[in-house]
Write a protein that holds these residues in place. Sequence first.
Motif, PDB file in Angstrom:
ATOM      1  N   PRO A   1       0.753  -1.298   0.061  1.00  0.00           N
ATOM      2  CA  PRO A   1       0.041   0.021   0.099  1.00  0.00           C
ATOM      3  C   PRO A   1       0.975   1.358   0.163  1.00  0.00           C
ATOM      4  O   PRO A   1       1.884   1.410   0.910  1.00  0.00           O
ATOM      5  N   GLU A   2       0.563   2.042  -0.876  1.00  0.00           N
ATOM      6  CA  GLU A   2       1.167   3.410  -1.090  1.00  0.00           C
ATOM      7  C   GLU A   2       1.031   4.253   0.075  1.00  0.00           C
ATOM      8  O   GLU A   2       1.952   5.032   0.692  1.00  0.00           O
ATOM      9  N   ASN A   3      -0.276   4.361   0.642  1.00  0.00           N
ATOM     10  CA  ASN A   3      -0.636   5.115   1.830  1.00  0.00           C
ATOM     11  C   ASN A   3      -0.492   4.671   3.128  1.00  0.00           C
ATOM     12  O   ASN A   3      -0.937   3.795   3.497  1.00  0.00           O
ATOM     13  N   PRO A   4       0.563   5.152   3.959  1.00  0.00           N
ATOM     14  CA  PRO A   4       0.869   4.600   5.238  1.00  0.00           C
ATOM     15  C   PRO A   4      -0.419   4.560   6.174  1.00  0.00           C
ATOM     16  O   PRO A   4      -0.302   3.982   7.335  1.00  0.00           O
ATOM     17  N   SER A   5      -1.514   5.435   5.989  1.00  0.00           N
ATOM     18  CA  SER A   5      -2.673   5.494   6.651  1.00  0.00           C
ATOM     19  C   SER A   5      -3.482   4.642   6.362  1.00  0.00           C
ATOM     20  O   SER A   5      -4.476   4.324   7.114  1.00  0.00           O
ATOM     21  N   ASN A   6      -3.341   3.824   5.409  1.00  0.00           N
ATOM     22  CA  ASN A   6      -4.513   2.800   4.688  1.00  0.00           C
ATOM     23  C   ASN A   6      -4.260   1.557   5.954  1.00  0.00           C
ATOM     24  O   ASN A   6      -3.062   1.000   6.092  1.00  0.00           O
TER      25      ASN A   6
ATOM     26  N   THR B   1       7.844   3.584  -1.474  1.00  0.00           N
ATOM     27  CA  THR B   1       7.123   2.715  -0.381  1.00  0.00           C
ATOM     28  C   THR B   1       7.761   1.662   0.204  1.00  0.00           C
ATOM     29  O   THR B   1       7.662   1.182   1.338  1.00  0.00           O
TER      30      THR B   1
ATOM     31  N   ARG C   1       9.923   2.911   3.165  1.00  0.00           N
ATOM     32  CA  ARG C   1       8.965   3.170   4.253  1.00  0.00           C
ATOM     33  C   ARG C   1       8.739   1.783   5.061  1.00  0.00           C
ATOM     34  O   ARG C   1       8.568   1.672   6.221  1.00  0.00           O
ATOM     35  N   THR C   2       8.306   0.802   4.054  1.00  0.00           N
ATOM     36  CA  THR C   2       7.835  -0.336   4.560  1.00  0.00           C
ATOM     37  C   THR C   2       9.281  -1.064   5.310  1.00  0.00           C
ATOM     38  O   THR C   2       9.008  -1.606   6.457  1.00  0.00           O
TER      39      THR C   2
ATOM     40  N   PHE D   1      -1.929  -1.119   5.295  1.00  0.00           N
ATOM     41  CA  PHE D   1      -0.456  -1.044   5.400  1.00  0.00           C
ATOM     42  C   PHE D   1       0.123  -1.607   6.578  1.00  0.00           C
ATOM     43  O   PHE D   1       0.913  -2.649   6.695  1.00  0.00           O
TER      44      PHE D   1
ATOM     45  N   GLU E   1       6.021  -2.201  -6.178  1.00  0.00           N
ATOM     46  CA  GLU E   1       5.840  -1.015  -5.441  1.00  0.00           C
ATOM     47  C   GLU E   1       6.904   0.222  -5.766  1.00  0.00           C
ATOM     48  O   GLU E   1       8.047  -0.320  -6.311  1.00  0.00           O
TER      49      GLU E   1
END
Length: 273
Positions: free
Chosen positions: A117-122, A157, A160-161, A125, A153
């Motif tokens: 997921p690109e959005n860390p608020s999802n 992303t 971040r992961t 994620f 990805e």
Amino acid sequence: MNIGVIVPLHNYKEEFKRLREYGISVCQFNCWDDSAVLTEELAKDVKAEAEKEGITVSAVWRGWRGPTAWNFTEGPDTLGLVPEQYRKDRIYDLKVGSDFAKWIGVDRVITHMGFLPENPSNPLFNEVVEAIREVAEYCKANGQELLFETGQETPVTLLRTIETVGTGNLGINLDPANLIMYGKANPVDALDVFGKYVMEIHGKDGVYPTGGNELGYEMKIGDGKVDFKALLSGLKAHGFDGNIIIEREIAGEEQIRDILHAKDHFEKIMEEI
């Protein structure tokens, strides 16, 4: 840097002999085998055969059960640890792959984690992060590094992961063709984002997608968009001294010709940089 080839585990005896004919002594295993097949008995035979043929297995590329659709429409719902309905079984498969790698004396396990997921608020994620962390901790207990294969990805992303999972034993198997074929990044520029995490690379070439539903195409080394001289120079600047593992996802005589062509291509570049 050493030049190797990715080979299927299920045909290891023949593949080891073929590598020696090519003058290559390094490989990664491509392992989509059922977990029940990956026994200590098989591992002992694989290890003995590798020692006999003088082959070093640098990593186990571990696949997983369930459907796989290598495209932009079904891929997000089928690949890696992202789809919830397959996650538990795939975590198990990756752990079995880690055990098998340990039994053959290999300290790196590689896989595609899926369309992260690109959005860390999802909320998805955090679910995926926890799944990756479970596998990474298992690998860590086995004295191994867990490597993300690039492709599905964006570089940021992926970075971040890795930072969020935070187990300290995570790295990247950089497949430059995948970054291009998925339309995610220029692999040379991607080194600015995650270069310090690259531990192995796939020697594979490709072109960008030209439609919104299907990936770009894999190409013979030198016929695609990867600037391998710039890439290897950039990796060298980041302190990389690992393996270039040739991957050509076709079969037959053309595959053999293209692998040998790639070997020559990389040897010439390595003399120049």
